[in-house]
Each structure stands twice: as structure tokens, then as C-alpha cells.
Design an enzyme around this catalytic site. Sequence first.
Site, PDB file in Angstrom:
ATOM      1  N   SER A 240       2.754 -19.886  12.181  1.00 46.49           N
ATOM      2  CA  SER A 240       3.693 -20.625  11.334  1.00 46.49           C
ATOM      3  C   SER A 240       4.892 -21.101  12.125  1.00 46.49           C
ATOM      4  O   SER A 240       5.666 -21.919  11.635  1.00 46.49           O
ATOM      5  CB  SER A 240       4.213 -19.705  10.226  1.00 46.49           C
ATOM      6  OG  SER A 240       3.159 -19.211   9.466  1.00 46.49           O
TER       7      SER A 240
ATOM      8  N   HIS B  28      -2.126 -25.573  11.678  1.00 47.48           N
ATOM      9  CA  HIS B  28      -1.378 -24.767  10.708  1.00 47.48           C
ATOM     10  C   HIS B  28      -1.824 -25.117   9.293  1.00 47.48           C
ATOM     11  O   HIS B  28      -1.437 -26.147   8.741  1.00 47.48           O
ATOM     12  CB  HIS B  28       0.130 -25.032  10.909  1.00 47.48           C
ATOM     13  CG  HIS B  28       1.013 -24.209  10.042  1.00 47.48           C
ATOM     14  ND1 HIS B  28       2.266 -24.624   9.640  1.00 47.48           N
ATOM     15  CD2 HIS B  28       0.840 -22.983   9.483  1.00 47.48           C
ATOM     16  CE1 HIS B  28       2.809 -23.692   8.883  1.00 47.48           C
ATOM     17  NE2 HIS B  28       1.961 -22.695   8.781  1.00 47.48           N
TER      18      HIS B  28
ATOM     19  N   GLU C 159      -0.905 -28.960   9.376  1.00 46.85           N
ATOM     20  CA  GLU C 159       0.110 -29.399  10.335  1.00 46.85           C
ATOM     21  C   GLU C 159      -0.524 -29.235  11.723  1.00 46.85           C
ATOM     22  O   GLU C 159      -0.844 -28.108  12.135  1.00 46.85           O
ATOM     23  CB  GLU C 159       1.340 -28.491  10.173  1.00 46.85           C
ATOM     24  CG  GLU C 159       2.648 -29.099  10.585  1.00 46.85           C
ATOM     25  CD  GLU C 159       3.831 -28.146  10.348  1.00 46.85           C
ATOM     26  OE1 GLU C 159       3.655 -26.925  10.196  1.00 46.85           O
ATOM     27  OE2 GLU C 159       4.975 -28.654  10.347  1.00 46.85           O
TER      28      GLU C 159
ATOM     29  N   ASN D 213       7.912 -24.985   8.240  1.00 51.59           N
ATOM     30  CA  ASN D 213       8.743 -23.790   8.080  1.00 51.59           C
ATOM     31  C   ASN D 213      10.176 -23.977   8.530  1.00 51.59           C
ATOM     32  O   ASN D 213      11.054 -23.210   8.141  1.00 51.59           O
ATOM     33  CB  ASN D 213       8.083 -22.608   8.772  1.00 51.59           C
ATOM     34  CG  ASN D 213       6.952 -22.085   7.917  1.00 51.59           C
ATOM     35  OD1 ASN D 213       7.166 -21.737   6.757  1.00 51.59           O
ATOM     36  ND2 ASN D 213       5.748 -22.082   8.451  1.00 51.59           N
TER      37      ASN D 213
HETATM   38  N1  LIG Z   1       1.000 -16.071   4.771  1.00 47.64           N
HETATM   39  C1  LIG Z   1       1.078 -17.382   4.720  1.00 47.64           C
HETATM   40  O1  LIG Z   1       1.349 -17.970   3.661  1.00 47.64           O
HETATM   41  C2  LIG Z   1       0.806 -18.195   5.968  1.00 47.64           C
HETATM   42  C3  LIG Z   1       0.721 -19.598   5.847  1.00 47.64           C
HETATM   43  C4  LIG Z   1       0.426 -20.348   6.987  1.00 47.64           C
HETATM   44  C5  LIG Z   1       0.240 -19.703   8.211  1.00 47.64           C
HETATM   45  N2  LIG Z   1       0.346 -18.339   8.290  1.00 47.64           N
HETATM   46  C6  LIG Z   1       0.130 -17.721   9.603  1.00 47.64           C
HETATM   47  O2  LIG Z   1      -1.188 -17.192   9.635  1.00 47.64           O
HETATM   48  C7  LIG Z   1      -1.205 -16.000  10.456  1.00 47.64           C
HETATM   49  C8  LIG Z   1      -1.699 -14.838   9.630  1.00 47.64           C
HETATM   50  O3  LIG Z   1      -0.855 -14.682   8.497  1.00 47.64           O
HETATM   51  P1  LIG Z   1      -1.270 -13.729   7.282  1.00 47.64           P
HETATM   52  O4  LIG Z   1      -0.249 -13.926   6.209  1.00 47.64           O
HETATM   53  O5  LIG Z   1      -2.724 -13.887   6.980  1.00 47.64           O
HETATM   54  O6  LIG Z   1      -1.015 -12.306   7.995  1.00 47.64           O
HETATM   55  P2  LIG Z   1      -1.505 -10.847   7.573  1.00 47.64           P
HETATM   56  O7  LIG Z   1      -0.532  -9.924   8.215  1.00 47.64           O
HETATM   57  O8  LIG Z   1      -1.779 -10.770   6.119  1.00 47.64           O
HETATM   58  O9  LIG Z   1      -2.935 -10.726   8.307  1.00 47.64           O
HETATM   59  C9  LIG Z   1      -3.065 -10.699   9.704  1.00 47.64           C
HETATM   60  C10 LIG Z   1      -4.394 -10.043  10.057  1.00 47.64           C
HETATM   61  O10 LIG Z   1      -4.517 -10.076  11.493  1.00 47.64           O
HETATM   62  C11 LIG Z   1      -5.162  -8.903  11.883  1.00 47.64           C
HETATM   63  N3  LIG Z   1      -4.931  -8.674  13.304  1.00 47.64           N
HETATM   64  C12 LIG Z   1      -3.800  -8.224  13.927  1.00 47.64           C
HETATM   65  N4  LIG Z   1      -3.980  -8.187  15.255  1.00 47.64           N
HETATM   66  C13 LIG Z   1      -5.225  -8.628  15.508  1.00 47.64           C
HETATM   67  C14 LIG Z   1      -5.992  -8.819  16.687  1.00 47.64           C
HETATM   68  N5  LIG Z   1      -5.478  -8.548  17.892  1.00 47.64           N
HETATM   69  N6  LIG Z   1      -7.248  -9.283  16.568  1.00 47.64           N
HETATM   70  C15 LIG Z   1      -7.771  -9.564  15.353  1.00 47.64           C
HETATM   71  N7  LIG Z   1      -7.089  -9.417  14.187  1.00 47.64           N
HETATM   72  C16 LIG Z   1      -5.839  -8.946  14.271  1.00 47.64           C
HETATM   73  C17 LIG Z   1      -4.584  -7.824  10.966  1.00 47.64           C
HETATM   74  O11 LIG Z   1      -5.440  -6.674  10.902  1.00 47.64           O
HETATM   75  C18 LIG Z   1      -4.508  -8.569   9.629  1.00 47.64           C
HETATM   76  O12 LIG Z   1      -5.675  -8.375   8.845  1.00 47.64           O
HETATM   77  C19 LIG Z   1       0.211 -15.820  10.982  1.00 47.64           C
HETATM   78  O13 LIG Z   1       0.321 -16.434  12.242  1.00 47.64           O
HETATM   79  C20 LIG Z   1       1.051 -16.557   9.931  1.00 47.64           C
HETATM   80  O14 LIG Z   1       2.275 -17.026  10.437  1.00 47.64           O
HETATM   81  C21 LIG Z   1       0.621 -17.580   7.203  1.00 47.64           C
END
Ligand SMILES: NC(=O)c1ccc[n+]([C@@H]2O[C@H](COP(=O)([O-])OP(=O)(O)OC[C@H]3O[C@@H](n4cnc5c(N)ncnc54)[C@H](O)[C@@H]3O)[C@@H](O)[C@H]2O)c1
Length: 270
Positions: free
Chosen positions: A107, A128, A140, A178
Amino acid sequence: MGNGIAHSFAQHGFKVALIDTNPEALERALGTIRHNLDRQIKKEVLTEDDKRQILKRITTYVDLRQGVSRADFVVEAATENESIKLGLFRELDALCPPNTVLATNTSSISITKIASVTQRADRVIGMHFMNPVPVMKLVEVVKGYSTSVDTIHSVIILSERLGKIPVEVNDYPGFVANRILMPLINEAIYALHEGVADREAIDTVMKLGMAHPMGPLELADFIGLDVCLSILRVLHDGFGHPKYAPCPLLVNMVTAGKLGKKTGQGFYAY
Ligand SMILES: NC(=O)c1ccc[n+]([C@@H]2O[C@H](COP(=O)([O-])OP(=O)(O)OC[C@H]3O[C@@H](n4cnc5c(N)ncnc54)[C@H](O)[C@@H]3O)[C@@H](O)[C@H]2O)c1
């Protein structure tokens, strides 16, 4: 986000390896995908047979090497933490075929920095997706300093094949989405913290007054308060401007493990 990205790719005919170090997260992800496919069936977007075919295209792995060794394209969507992402990209660069494009769903973290730990900076890019991925149209597309024109084109075409609308942006902290959204959410948290109004009043003003589909506090819970805090820290560090300093209430809530919808408690209870 990982489950939504896997869902969208599989729905559009791609074979997907869905990888997480935590096997429980994989179980939860498959449950979410099934639930969201059922919603699409109810809306008559998909049939029961489509659901079976889509689920057949998704295989889960806890082992990164097994999951990516033959991948043509990778979308990394691990925790929003720079050292986790840099470590993962080093590994992905070593494990993936040399022509594989490595995209990140970050993000806010610098694409240029993530690319710099690989030997293929021209094939590293931000892709993104928005939450929930199967529903939201925007992607994005974030160009790192060394991202090649071919890589940008392939991600644009791929986004369109997923039924999305790609928008190209440059690599600055928080990109566009963001950089604008997080100061809004942070300001809403400050308004709550300072007692300007209660949570429902703040969300109602923004929903009815600005025609936002969700209020900012509800949206923060949906995104994950830990994710919001990480993004604000990237903005604060990247621009060095106090206007991006995360509200102490947000910091306290994350420290207390109140991360929003995913933990059952944030500004609201779930
Ligand atoms: N939450 C949102 O609304 C949103 C929107 C757009 C982008 N994002 C981006 O997407 C990404 C994930 O966000 P999220 O909200 O799903 O996070 P989250 O914390 O819910 O999930 C992340 C997952 O990654 C896993 N993980 C951690 N380290 C790892 C590794 N080395 N190898 C494999 N898996 C691993 C964790 O076990 C977890 O299940 C982030 O970069 C976030 O910025 C989030």
C-alpha cells in the site's frame, strides 16, 4: 488481500499458487474465497460449475519454493512491513524463473527499494489492488525507478484481463490512493480522540455529507488498523512532515491488538 487476489486471478482462468507461511491463514483464505464465490452465485454472476472450476485452479502452499518455482507472475501480498517484503523479494528473486515479473500489492512501501534487493529491478512493479479485490475495479500500477516499459504494459494488460481498470502512478510514499486516504482516516481518528464527536457521528457525517460509501473509522477497521498505522509511518518517514504523524489513539489500539474487523474489535465490535 491474498485471498481476494487469488480469487480474481482464478476467476479469470489463471492457475494460482496461494502461499502463506501460516497454514491457518490459508484455511481462512479458502473459506473466504468460497464465501465470496457463493455471493457471486447468489448475484448470478457465476454458476456452481464456475465455482468448482475456480476452486480447482487454486493450490495452497506454505513452502515458498514449491509455490513459485514455475510461476510466470507473482503478486506479493504479505504483511505491510518493509523488512518482511525485502526478505521475500530476495527469496523470490532467487527462486523464480528469470523472466518472472515480481509484483507487490504494498500500500505504501517504495517499489524502487523493494526492486533494489533483486537482480531484476526492471521486472519489479507495484500492482496495488483495492479491498475487496473481487469487487473493486481499480488497480494502482506503480512504476519503480527501474521498472521497464514492457513490465508496465504486461501489468496493464493483465489487470484488464482481470476485469480491472489500471491507473499508472509513480513511486512516492503511499502512491496516490493512500497518500490521500490515510491522512483522511488519521484525521477522523484525531477527531474521535479529541472528542469532537463519537464514532457513529464521524462516520455518518462523511457518509451522508461526502457521499462516501463507508465512514473513515469503519473503513479503517475494514483495512486493518495495523495496516493503516504502517502506511502512515511510511508517509511520515518518507515526507518527514508532521501532518502524517499517526494519531496516538491509533498507535494505542494497534499496541493493544485491536486491529479492526480481522480481530473482531477496532473502532467497532464485529
Ligand atoms: N487491507 C487492505 O485493505 C489492503 C488494501 C490494499 C493493499 N493492501 C496491502 O496488501 C498486503 C497485505 O495486506 P493484508 O491486509 O492482507 O495483511 P494481513 O496482515 O491481513 O495478511 C498478511 C498475510 O501475510 C502472511 N505473511 C507474512 N509474512 C509472510 C511471508 N514471509 N511469506 C508468506 N506469507 C507471509 C501472514 O501470515 C498473513 O496471512 C499489505 O502489503 C497491505 O499494505 C492491504
